[in-house]
Every structure is written in structure tokens, then in C-alpha cells.
Enzyme design. Structure first.
Site, PDB file in Angstrom:
ATOM      1  CG  ASN A 101      -2.034  -0.981   1.138  1.00  0.00           C
ATOM      2  OD1 ASN A 101      -2.735  -1.026   0.139  1.00  0.00           O
ATOM      3  ND2 ASN A 101      -2.202  -1.801   2.164  1.00  0.00           N
ATOM      4  CG  ASN A 102       5.447   2.775   0.860  1.00  0.00           C
ATOM      5  OD1 ASN A 102       5.581   3.676   0.039  1.00  0.00           O
ATOM      6  ND2 ASN A 102       6.188   2.677   1.947  1.00  0.00           N
ATOM      7  CG  ASP A 128       9.249  -6.251   5.871  1.00  0.00           C
ATOM      8  OD1 ASP A 128       8.922  -5.049   5.772  1.00  0.00           O
ATOM      9  OD2 ASP A 128       9.343  -6.830   6.969  1.00  0.00           O
ATOM     10  CB  THR A 129      12.837  -2.622   3.097  1.00  0.00           C
ATOM     11  OG1 THR A 129      12.722  -3.115   1.767  1.00  0.00           O
ATOM     12  CG2 THR A 129      14.143  -1.857   3.229  1.00  0.00           C
ATOM     13  CG  PHE A 138      10.176   6.397   0.844  1.00  0.00           C
ATOM     14  CD1 PHE A 138       9.907   5.275   1.611  1.00  0.00           C
ATOM     15  CD2 PHE A 138      10.593   6.213  -0.470  1.00  0.00           C
ATOM     16  CE1 PHE A 138      10.061   4.003   1.088  1.00  0.00           C
ATOM     17  CE2 PHE A 138      10.737   4.938  -1.002  1.00  0.00           C
ATOM     18  CZ  PHE A 138      10.474   3.827  -0.218  1.00  0.00           C
ATOM     19  N   GLY A 139      11.275   7.448   4.089  1.00  0.00           N
ATOM     20  CA  GLY A 139      11.805   6.642   5.181  1.00  0.00           C
ATOM     21  C   GLY A 139      13.094   7.218   5.741  1.00  0.00           C
ATOM     22  CE1 TYR A 140      14.918   4.955  10.656  1.00  0.00           C
ATOM     23  CE2 TYR A 140      13.712   3.462   9.221  1.00  0.00           C
ATOM     24  CZ  TYR A 140      13.982   3.947  10.484  1.00  0.00           C
ATOM     25  OH  TYR A 140      13.326   3.447  11.578  1.00  0.00           O
ATOM     26  CG  ASP A 141      15.563   7.100   1.120  1.00  0.00           C
ATOM     27  OD1 ASP A 141      15.944   6.002   1.589  1.00  0.00           O
ATOM     28  OD2 ASP A 141      14.850   7.191   0.106  1.00  0.00           O
ATOM     29  CE  LYS A 193      15.821   4.543  -1.968  1.00  0.00           C
ATOM     30  NZ  LYS A 193      14.592   4.913  -1.285  1.00  0.00           N
TER      31      LYS A 193
END
Length: 193
Positions: free
Chosen positions: A10-11, A70-71, A150-153, A173
Site C-alpha cells: 500500500n506504500n 519487506d525492508t 522516503f523513510g530513512y533516506d 538510488k
């Protein structure tokens, strides 16, 4: 003929990233495209386990070839944390800002900033399961830099670079990331079928 594959996420950020990496031989469908509006539980204690939970759910419910990922960000000084809990590191609301702040706070007195991003992908085609993995090593910066991704980028600096993923931008990336490496393995496998 294009192969149809559902990406069980869903991301929207992940969906865009994977669409940019995948070959034109594959028609990527989202959960929305198959009218799946369920938040598939990620209750396993490994990245591989969560990827399998998501792909099995879609295959069993919709009987369509699919893959899920999953990451996790694994930080050496924290014994591999946040790992499988990366998205929920600072709480269940998946708040990237809070997650980054917590991680930077946990590392504030650490000289060892080594980390790696690891992606596990579970593919189910014709009822058979396959796993792929992508890893990129790097380190955690001292503060957030950059506006892309996004996230920890904004705090992850990949090995061989002086900029964070958020500074490098999606073009770079999408060539070097953990997810790109895992997706490329998935693509090679699909082309071999």
C-alpha cells in the site's frame, strides 16, 4: 505478452520506485488495482517472513501471481535494530520523522555508524514461492540531509558515496539501492522463465 504481477504493498513510494526499476515486460498491478484494501498484517519476526505473509495472503485470496517485499535498516551498533521494526521504530503510526529522530538519538554517542538496508522479496508464481534479497551497506549520518526519497533516506549514506539517499535522488538510488538489487534479481528470474 506482458506478464501481470501484483506488488503487495500500500506504500505509494515503494510502488513508484519499483515501477521505475521493473522492466517493460511486466505489467505491475497494485493492491488497489485488484480491489484489495486490506492492511495485510506483518507479524513475522524476519523480513523474509513478512514478505512471505503478504505474498501468500494475496495469492490465496486472489489467486494471482504476486510479490511482496519487506525492508529493514540494520544498524551494527544497535545489534541490527531497527531491522524488521524499521517502519514502526518510534511507534505504530509509521512516522518517518519520528523514526529518524529516535535512531539519531540512539546513535548520538556512537562512533560506529555502520548500517545496511536489506530488502527481502517473496515471489509466488504458479503456486511456487521464491525469495530474493538485496543489501546495500553504508552508514548513518549525523543529521538529516536531502529532500528526495522516503523513510530513512535523509540519514543513510551508501558506501562509496558522500551524500545520503535523499541527496542522491531517485535516479541514482533506483540503480544502487537494496530494493533495486532485489528487484533486479527478481527481473532476471522472471526473464529466465
Amino acid at each position: 505478452m506482458k506478464r501481470k504481477l501484483v506488488f503487495a504493498t500500500n506504500n505509494l513510494h515503494k510502488l513508484e520506485e519499483v515501477s521505475a526499476i521493473l522492466s517493460s515486460q511486466i505489467e505491475l498491478l497494485s493492491l488497489n488495482d485488484i480491489n484489495c484494501h486490506v492492511d495485510i498484517p506483518e507479524t513475522a519476526d524476519t523480513l523474509e517472513g513478512n514478505a512471505l505473509l503478504k505474498s501468500r495472503f494475496i495469492y490465496e485470496q486472489y489467486n494471482i501471481d504476486c510479490f511482496a517485499d519487506d525492508t529493514g535498516l540494520e544498524v551494527e551498533a544497535l545489534g541490527g535494530a531497527p531491522g524488521v521494526y524499521s517502519a514502526r521504530y518510534a511507534g505504530d503510526n509509521h512516522n518517518s520523522e519520528a523514526n529518524m529522530l529516535k535512531l539519531l538519538n540512539m546513535l548520538k554517542d556512537q562512533n560506529n555508524r555502520k548500517a545496511q538496508f536489506r530488502t527481502a522479496i517473496s515471489l509466488i508464481i504458479n503456486g511456487k514461492e521464491y525469495l530474493f534479497e538485496g543489501i546495500i551497506k553504508g552508514k548513518i549520518g549525523n543529521f538529516k540531509k536531502g529532500n528526495s526519497g522516503f523513510g530513512y533516506d535523509p540519514i543513510f549514506i551508501p558506501e562509496g558515496y558522500n551524500e545520503t539517499f535523499a541527496e542522491l535522488g531517485s535516479d541514482i538510488k533506483n540503480k544502487i539501492s537494496h530494493r533495486a538489487l532485489a528487484i533486479n534479481k527478481l527481473c532476471e528470474f522472471l526473464h529466465s522463465l
